[in-house]
Design a protein around this motif. Structure first.
Motif, mmCIF file in Angstrom:
data_model
loop_
_atom_site.group_PDB
_atom_site.id
_atom_site.type_symbol
_atom_site.label_atom_id
_atom_site.label_comp_id
_atom_site.label_asym_id
_atom_site.label_seq_id
_atom_site.Cartn_x
_atom_site.Cartn_y
_atom_site.Cartn_z
ATOM 1 N N ARG A 9 0.828 -0.778 -0.113
ATOM 2 C CA ARG A 9 0.237 0.110 -0.242
ATOM 3 C C ARG A 9 0.617 1.215 -0.440
ATOM 4 O O ARG A 9 1.961 0.573 0.533
ATOM 5 N N ALA A 11 0.392 5.154 1.112
ATOM 6 C CA ALA A 11 -0.304 5.368 2.205
ATOM 7 C C ALA A 11 -0.504 7.157 1.956
ATOM 8 O O ALA A 11 -0.032 7.551 3.827
ATOM 9 N N PRO A 12 -0.441 8.253 1.409
ATOM 10 C CA PRO A 12 0.003 9.415 1.996
ATOM 11 C C PRO A 12 -1.287 10.281 2.608
ATOM 12 O O PRO A 12 -2.868 10.279 2.497
ATOM 13 N N SER A 13 -1.133 11.280 2.978
ATOM 14 C CA SER A 13 -1.963 12.351 3.642
ATOM 15 C C SER A 13 -2.022 13.459 2.585
ATOM 16 O O SER A 13 -1.371 14.413 2.101
ATOM 17 N N GLU A 45 -5.311 8.795 3.754
ATOM 18 C CA GLU A 45 -4.804 8.828 4.993
ATOM 19 C C GLU A 45 -5.285 10.413 5.872
ATOM 20 O O GLU A 45 -4.427 11.704 5.451
ATOM 21 N N TYR A 208 -2.678 8.689 13.938
ATOM 22 C CA TYR A 208 -2.050 8.082 12.713
ATOM 23 C C TYR A 208 -1.810 6.636 13.066
ATOM 24 O O TYR A 208 -2.323 5.712 12.020
ATOM 25 N N CYS A 212 -3.498 3.574 11.227
ATOM 26 C CA CYS A 212 -2.937 2.436 10.087
ATOM 27 C C CYS A 212 -2.768 0.671 10.218
ATOM 28 O O CYS A 212 -2.958 0.279 9.588
ATOM 29 N N ARG A 226 7.844 2.378 2.985
ATOM 30 C CA ARG A 226 7.121 3.356 3.798
ATOM 31 C C ARG A 226 8.734 4.364 3.495
ATOM 32 O O ARG A 226 10.224 3.334 4.241
ATOM 33 N N LEU A 230 9.373 6.567 9.494
ATOM 34 C CA LEU A 230 8.140 5.873 9.837
ATOM 35 C C LEU A 230 9.123 4.569 10.650
ATOM 36 O O LEU A 230 8.406 4.020 11.255
HETATM 37 N N1 GLU Z 1 -0.058 9.328 5.398
HETATM 38 C C1 GLU Z 1 1.843 8.810 6.250
HETATM 39 C C2 GLU Z 1 2.507 9.675 5.292
HETATM 40 O O1 GLU Z 1 1.983 10.473 4.446
HETATM 41 C C3 GLU Z 1 2.545 7.564 5.773
HETATM 42 C C4 GLU Z 1 1.850 6.255 6.599
HETATM 43 C C5 GLU Z 1 2.651 5.194 6.678
HETATM 44 O O2 GLU Z 1 3.030 4.372 4.906
HETATM 45 O O3 GLU Z 1 2.524 4.555 7.212
HETATM 46 O O4 GLU Z 1 4.173 10.360 5.404
#
Ligand code: GLU
Length: 294
Positions: A9, A11-13, A45, A208, A212, A226, A230
């Motif tokens: 996946r 998962a951008p915000s 996200e 988050y 997540c 990612r 993180l």
């Molecule tokens: N939404 C997070 C971001 O944009 C990424 C979260 C993830 O990949 O766990 O940095």
């Protein structure tokens, strides 16, 4: 027997414009997914419903399509699943591992300043935020208000020391070395460095970390690719997965794309925004070259 299909996946915000670092992460996910015949999913996200706007989300889709990112199913939008995160919180309440906290950021700062009078600096979490000093954790379980009375009015925190103490066995995650899913090493998790993490806020009924791990499970994610930023969050994610009985995906934390001064890219920096680059005439091929995908 055939191997189960791997599921990735991105998962951008949508709380700002996507930059070169997002392009790198999205395309790296896609490359590894396609190489392993895996499925590529997209998750939006957007739990911060104030900063994440429909306009930014629309731009995000346009930018992702422009750089050639593809996904295989309808995207999952977190703001449509707040009930799932609440359900997970109720499970943690049953285990007596969460509590409501009403201290504001400035009250925490003030309390820490009092504690630092002795001369010892108060610890910070890996993101640089002061650890919660634990003031409201002291309440006995019977004195704690139930979640359905505090949810939405208070911050909900995990009692980290108690949780870690109850946790049996070694907590770790499998990190792939390079991008090959077959070559992994075990990394010990250290969730204590985060202190009593926030699992739900007053204005956002989740966090988050919580959303997540719930969504990674709901989307049956097997491989998480990612950024290095993180890496330390994975300790909290593994702890929450164990508590909630969710299976652990494989992780790969990739290098970050840095700016000219060696700093992590930020959504507020116009120079590295995909949209700005595109509008100023940079081609997709040039972008791919800039991030090492030719
Ligand atoms: N939404 C997070 C971001 O944009 C990424 C979260 C993830 O990949 O766990 O940095």
């Amino acid at each position: 027997m055939t191997e189960p299909q791997s599921v990735f996946r991105f998962a951008p915000s949508p709380n700002g414009e996507l930059h070169l670092g997002h392009a790198y992460s999205a395309l790296l996910n896609l490359k590894i997914a396609r190489a392993s015949d895996g499925k590529m999913l997209l998750r939006i996200e957007d739990i911060d419903t104030v900063r994440c706007t429909p306009q930014l989300e629309k731009q995000m889709f346009e930018d992702l399509e422009w750089i050639g990112f593809e996904w295989d199913e309808l995207p999952r939008r977190q703001s449509e699943h707040f009930d799932d995160y609440r359900e997970a919180l109720f499970q943690l309440e049953q285990m007596e591992l969460i509590y409501a906290s009403s201290m504001s950021r400035s009250e925490i700062k003030q309390r820490v300043a009092e504690l630092e009078v002795s001369g010892t600096p108060w610890p910070r979490d890996p993101d640089g935020t002061l650890l919660y000093p634990g003031t409201e954790r002291q309440q006995s379980q019977s004195a704690r208000k139930p979640l359905n009375e505090t949810f939405g009015h208070h911050v909900i925190r995990l009692d980290m020391a108690k949780t870690v103490e109850q946790q049996r066995g070694n907590l770790s995650w499998e990190e792939t070395i390079g991008v090959s899913p077959n070559n992994t090493r075990s990394i010990p998790a250290d969730p204590l460095v985060w202190g009593d993490v926030i699992l739900a806020r007053r204005d956002t009924p989740t966090s988050y970390h919580l959303s997540c791990i719930v969504d990674d499970a709901k989307q049956n994610i097997t491989h998480i690719v990612r950024g290095q930023d993180l890496y330390h969050s994975t300790s909290v994610h593994r702890l929450l997965q164990e508590l909630l009985g969710l299976s652990a995906p494989l992780y790969h934390h990739h290098e970050l794309v840095l700016d000219k001064t060696g700093k992590k890219l930020s959504k507020s920096d116009r120079d590295t925004s995909l949209r700005q680059l595109r509008q100023s005439g940079t081609s997709k091929e040039q972008i791919l070259k800039m991030i090492g995908f030719e």
